[in-house]
Design an enzyme around this catalytic site. Structure first.
Site, PDB file in Angstrom:
ATOM      1  N   LEU A   2       0.850  -1.192   0.000  1.00 22.32           N
ATOM      2  CA  LEU A   2       0.000   0.000   0.000  1.00 22.32           C
ATOM      3  C   LEU A   2       0.885   1.240   0.000  1.00 22.32           C
ATOM      4  O   LEU A   2       1.578   1.515   0.975  1.00 22.32           O
ATOM      5  CB  LEU A   2      -0.892   0.014   1.242  1.00 22.32           C
ATOM      6  CG  LEU A   2      -1.757  -1.222   1.481  1.00 22.32           C
ATOM      7  CD1 LEU A   2      -2.684  -0.999   2.668  1.00 22.32           C
ATOM      8  CD2 LEU A   2      -2.580  -1.537   0.246  1.00 22.32           C
ATOM      9  N   GLY A  59      -1.031   6.583  -0.468  1.00 25.56           N
ATOM     10  CA  GLY A  59      -1.351   7.742   0.363  1.00 25.56           C
ATOM     11  C   GLY A  59      -0.324   8.849   0.209  1.00 25.56           C
ATOM     12  O   GLY A  59       0.814   8.617  -0.200  1.00 25.56           O
ATOM     13  N   ARG A  71       0.953  13.924   7.153  1.00 23.07           N
ATOM     14  CA  ARG A  71       1.671  14.322   8.372  1.00 23.07           C
ATOM     15  C   ARG A  71       3.182  14.494   8.149  1.00 23.07           C
ATOM     16  O   ARG A  71       3.882  15.039   8.986  1.00 23.07           O
ATOM     17  CB  ARG A  71       1.409  13.293   9.485  1.00 23.07           C
ATOM     18  CG  ARG A  71       0.011  13.382  10.050  1.00 23.07           C
ATOM     19  CD  ARG A  71      -0.339  12.186  10.905  1.00 23.07           C
ATOM     20  NE  ARG A  71      -0.737  11.029  10.099  1.00 23.07           N
ATOM     21  CZ  ARG A  71      -1.051   9.832  10.591  1.00 23.07           C
ATOM     22  NH1 ARG A  71      -0.997   9.621  11.895  1.00 23.07           N
ATOM     23  NH2 ARG A  71      -1.401   8.842   9.802  1.00 23.07           N
ATOM     24  N   ASP A 118       4.561   2.103   4.573  1.00 19.49           N
ATOM     25  CA  ASP A 118       5.207   2.991   5.538  1.00 19.49           C
ATOM     26  C   ASP A 118       5.657   2.247   6.795  1.00 19.49           C
ATOM     27  O   ASP A 118       5.819   2.852   7.846  1.00 19.49           O
ATOM     28  CB  ASP A 118       4.283   4.165   5.891  1.00 19.49           C
ATOM     29  CG  ASP A 118       3.002   3.734   6.601  1.00 19.49           C
ATOM     30  OD1 ASP A 118       2.722   2.523   6.650  1.00 19.49           O
ATOM     31  OD2 ASP A 118       2.293   4.623   7.109  1.00 19.49           O
ATOM     32  N   LYS A 125      38.826  14.137 -10.589  1.00 20.70           N
ATOM     33  CA  LYS A 125      37.533  13.908 -11.244  1.00 20.70           C
ATOM     34  C   LYS A 125      37.803  13.125 -12.515  1.00 20.70           C
ATOM     35  O   LYS A 125      38.590  13.554 -13.348  1.00 20.70           O
ATOM     36  CB  LYS A 125      36.859  15.236 -11.575  1.00 20.70           C
ATOM     37  CG  LYS A 125      35.408  15.117 -11.896  1.00 20.70           C
ATOM     38  CD  LYS A 125      34.929  15.220 -13.337  1.00 20.70           C
ATOM     39  CE  LYS A 125      35.736  15.730 -14.422  1.00 20.70           C
ATOM     40  NZ  LYS A 125      35.085  16.012 -15.682  1.00 20.70           N
TER      41      LYS A 125
HETATM   42  C1  UD1 Z   1      -2.997   1.656   9.289  1.00 18.67           C
HETATM   43  C2  UD1 Z   1      -4.027   0.650   9.863  1.00 18.67           C
HETATM   44  C3  UD1 Z   1      -3.828   0.554  11.379  1.00 18.67           C
HETATM   45  C4  UD1 Z   1      -2.406   0.115  11.671  1.00 18.67           C
HETATM   46  C5  UD1 Z   1      -1.403   1.044  11.001  1.00 18.67           C
HETATM   47  C6  UD1 Z   1      -0.026   0.437  11.108  1.00 18.67           C
HETATM   48  C7  UD1 Z   1      -6.043   0.775   8.482  1.00 18.67           C
HETATM   49  C8  UD1 Z   1      -7.432   1.241   8.390  1.00 18.67           C
HETATM   50  N1  UD1 Z   1      -5.366   1.100   9.574  1.00 18.67           N
HETATM   51  O1  UD1 Z   1      -3.289   2.921   9.879  1.00 18.67           O
HETATM   52  O2  UD1 Z   1      -4.745  -0.400  11.918  1.00 18.67           O
HETATM   53  O3  UD1 Z   1      -2.191   0.081  13.062  1.00 18.67           O
HETATM   54  O4  UD1 Z   1      -1.692   1.197   9.592  1.00 18.67           O
HETATM   55  O5  UD1 Z   1       0.974   1.283  10.602  1.00 18.67           O
HETATM   56  O6  UD1 Z   1      -5.586   0.092   7.570  1.00 18.67           O
HETATM   57  N2  UD1 Z   1      -2.841   3.865   1.725  1.00 18.67           N
HETATM   58  C9  UD1 Z   1      -3.203   3.672   0.419  1.00 18.67           C
HETATM   59  N3  UD1 Z   1      -4.423   4.107   0.005  1.00 18.67           N
HETATM   60  C10 UD1 Z   1      -5.316   4.678   0.838  1.00 18.67           C
HETATM   61  C11 UD1 Z   1      -4.931   4.870   2.186  1.00 18.67           C
HETATM   62  C12 UD1 Z   1      -3.685   4.448   2.597  1.00 18.67           C
HETATM   63  O7  UD1 Z   1      -2.440   3.142  -0.377  1.00 18.67           O
HETATM   64  O8  UD1 Z   1      -6.403   5.021   0.373  1.00 18.67           O
HETATM   65  C13 UD1 Z   1      -1.495   3.425   2.173  1.00 18.67           C
HETATM   66  C14 UD1 Z   1      -0.620   4.549   2.694  1.00 18.67           C
HETATM   67  O9  UD1 Z   1       0.144   5.090   1.642  1.00 18.67           O
HETATM   68  C15 UD1 Z   1       0.242   3.836   3.724  1.00 18.67           C
HETATM   69  C16 UD1 Z   1      -0.634   2.691   4.197  1.00 18.67           C
HETATM   70  O10 UD1 Z   1      -1.660   2.534   3.241  1.00 18.67           O
HETATM   71  O11 UD1 Z   1       1.418   3.304   3.151  1.00 18.67           O
HETATM   72  C17 UD1 Z   1      -1.242   2.965   5.561  1.00 18.67           C
HETATM   73  O12 UD1 Z   1      -2.007   4.132   5.506  1.00 18.67           O
HETATM   74  P1  UD1 Z   1      -2.059   5.146   6.718  1.00 18.67           P
HETATM   75  O13 UD1 Z   1      -2.980   6.227   6.354  1.00 18.67           O
HETATM   76  O14 UD1 Z   1      -0.696   5.509   7.144  1.00 18.67           O
HETATM   77  O15 UD1 Z   1      -2.782   4.219   7.822  1.00 18.67           O
HETATM   78  P2  UD1 Z   1      -2.654   4.338   9.399  1.00 18.67           P
HETATM   79  O16 UD1 Z   1      -3.557   5.412   9.887  1.00 18.67           O
HETATM   80  O17 UD1 Z   1      -1.246   4.406   9.814  1.00 18.67           O
HETATM   81 CA    CA Z   2       0.633   4.637   8.769  1.00 19.13          CA
END
Ligand code: UD1
Ligand code: CA
Length: 457
Positions: free
Chosen positions: A7, A10, A14, A103, A347
């Site tokens: 994933l 995003g 932050r 992440d 160089k």
């Molecule tokens: C997410 C989890 C949370 C977990 C945490 C661990 C969910 C709902 N929550 O929360 O339970 O404890 O990770 O780090 O999954 N992303 C996408 N598309 C989207 C949204 C997010 O690709 O539409 C990707 C982001 O780029 C990121 C990852 O998913 O790499 C996690 O997204 P993020 O928004 O950071 O989730 P958290 O709030 O950290």
């Molecule tokens: Ca996260």
């Protein structure tokens, strides 16, 4: 069969950055590269990266990995929505489907292997990685029955105060049975504080879902802001340096040193304080680097010393002494037993064995033989304002102090260039060349008092 989805769509609001979050760097690799590298341990049949914010940048940054496929998530409607986008791409796939948050970069490959094993051995519908987090703020909380079977995952912002007390958190790393997940993905709802499709809600529709605690909670730290990025950097650096110490490398004051995990070191290398080793750097046995040096994408042979110097994209062969204050860059190659230092810049210069350039020189676009002595202040004038030109210097030649070699120019073997010469034409072997105005002495000469102009008074 295993397929992996990462994933990475995003923005990472932050981080307060123009760069997509997963492209931020950690010890030599971007977050997403790190996650992909970790995932490669399970030898996935398919590797899908879900991209959205800064999609082109993310794709460009992974262009060197041809096995990676990209799935567009044009609107970021949540982690569940992200995985829904994979469905058309995995038509006909059957087997274990690993989902990793882009992440969460500190995961150890072994942890992923155990997760997959537990999943397959127990025939779970889903197996999720969890940790007992000292500070669970921001993470989804995982609720289980007495047998580690997950009943519910609740996001931090959706928790009641009582639920928030639970320190067992969701790592954002999951193993699903693809066929079963595919059935439930369309059922996800957005009834939560963020009005998003949460992947974590899939556990409500699947059974059995097992939670596996990771031993070291640090492995699953997520990066959401720059503070967490810095914390992850510290953890990773400690890991990297400790593993090199175990392999026989000495670090004097390790806290002041950084080492990318793309670097390779040999036993009996000594890394002195304030030294930074980056990129595809290799350092052979017995070499001593630092204090105060930066080595980037370079090969350093055995028993080399590099003192207060910068070496990038270059090669230094065995037993050479570099520094203090040398800058070796742009595909320079230094032979064995050379001495380069005291304000010398190389160089794209090749230097043969036992050649010295010990003081105040610039050698660019030059091929220099063996046992050459480059006198103090020798400069290759390689640039005419439009193009760079080559200088060649034969074996055993000595350039006098303050020589300027105006390229293109070829100087033979066993030549001596007189100090202060400006060499504009090729020089044959075995000769002395003097290319400067002769000294003139005017006997009995004194400065004349300036004649005063009576009109000016
Ligand atoms: C997410 C989890 C949370 C977990 C945490 C661990 C969910 C709902 N929550 O929360 O339970 O404890 O990770 O780090 O999954 N992303 C996408 N598309 C989207 C949204 C997010 O690709 O539409 C990707 C982001 O780029 C990121 C990852 O998913 O790499 C996690 O997204 P993020 O928004 O950071 O989730 P958290 O709030 O950290
Ligand atoms: Ca996260």
């Amino acid at each position: 069969m295993v397929a992996v989805a990462i994933l990475a769509a995003g923005r990472g609001t932050r981080m307060k950055s123009r760069l997509p979050k997963v492209l931020h760097h950690l010890s030599g690799q971007s977050l997403v590269e790190r996650v992909l590298q970790c995932a490669s341990v399970v030898q996935p049949k398919r590797q899908l990266v879900i991209v959205g914010y800064g999609s082109e940048l993310v794709q460009q940054s992974l262009a060197h990995l041809p096995e990676v496929e990209f799935v567009e998530q044009t609107e970021q409607l949540g982690t569940g929505h992200a995985v829904q986008q994979v469905m058309p791409h995995l038509q006909g796939f059957s087997g274990s489907f690993l989902v990793l948050n882009g992440d969460v970069p500190l995961l150890r490959p072994q942890t992923l292997i155990s997760l997959l094993q537990t999943h397959q051995e127990n025939g779970n519908a889903a197996t999720i990685l969890t940790a007992q987090m000292p500070d669970a703020k921001g993470y989804g909380r995982v609720f289980c029955d007495g047998h580690n079977l997950v009943t519910q995952i609740v996001e931090d912002r959706d928790c009641t105060p009582a639920q928030r007390q639970n320190r067992r958190v969701n790592a954002g790393i999951y193993c699903f049975d693809w066929d079963q997940l595919m059935q439930v993905l369309p059922q996800l709802q957005t009834n939560n504080e963020q009005k998003e499709y949460y992947l974590t809600d899939a556990v409500n529709y699947l059974s059995p879902v097992m939670a596996v605690d990771v031993d070291d909670y640090q492995e699953i730290l997520g990066i959401n802001d720059r503070k967490q990025l810095a914390t992850a950097h510290d953890i990773l650096q400690t890991r990297i340096k400790e593993s090199w110490m175990m392999a026989g490398v000495t670090f004097i004051d390790p806290d002041s040193v950084t080492v990318d995990d793309t670097v390779t070191l040999s036993p009996d290398v000594v890394i002195e304080p304030q030294t930074h080793l980056r990129g595809q750097t290799v350092i052979e046995a017995g070499s001593r680097i630092g204090p105060g040096s930066l080595i980037e994408n370079s090969q350093i042979g055995e028993n080399v010393t590099v003192l207060f110097s910068v070496v990038s994209d270059s090669v230094v062969q065995a037993n050479s002494r570099i520094g203090p204050y040398a800058h070796i860059r742009g595909h320079a190659e230094v032979g064995q037993n050379c001495r380069i230092g005291n304000f010398v810049e190389l160089k794209k210069a090749q230097l043969g064995d036992r050649t010295n350039a010990a003081h105040l020189s610039y050698l660019g676009d030059a091929t220099i033989g063996t046992q050459v002595n480059v006198g103090a202040g020798t400069i290759t004038a390689n640039y005419d304002g439009f193009k760079k030109h080559q200088t060649q210097i034969g074996d055993r030649t000595k350039t006098g102090s303050n020589s300027v070699l105006v390229a293109p120019v070829k100087i033979g073997q066993d030549v001596t260039i007189a100090a202060g010469s400006t060499i504009t034409e090729d020089v044959p072997d075995n000769c002395l060349v003097v290319a400067r105005a002769r000294q003139v002495i005017k006997p009995d000469w004194r400065p004349q008092a300036q004649q005063t102009n009576p009109e000016q008074g």
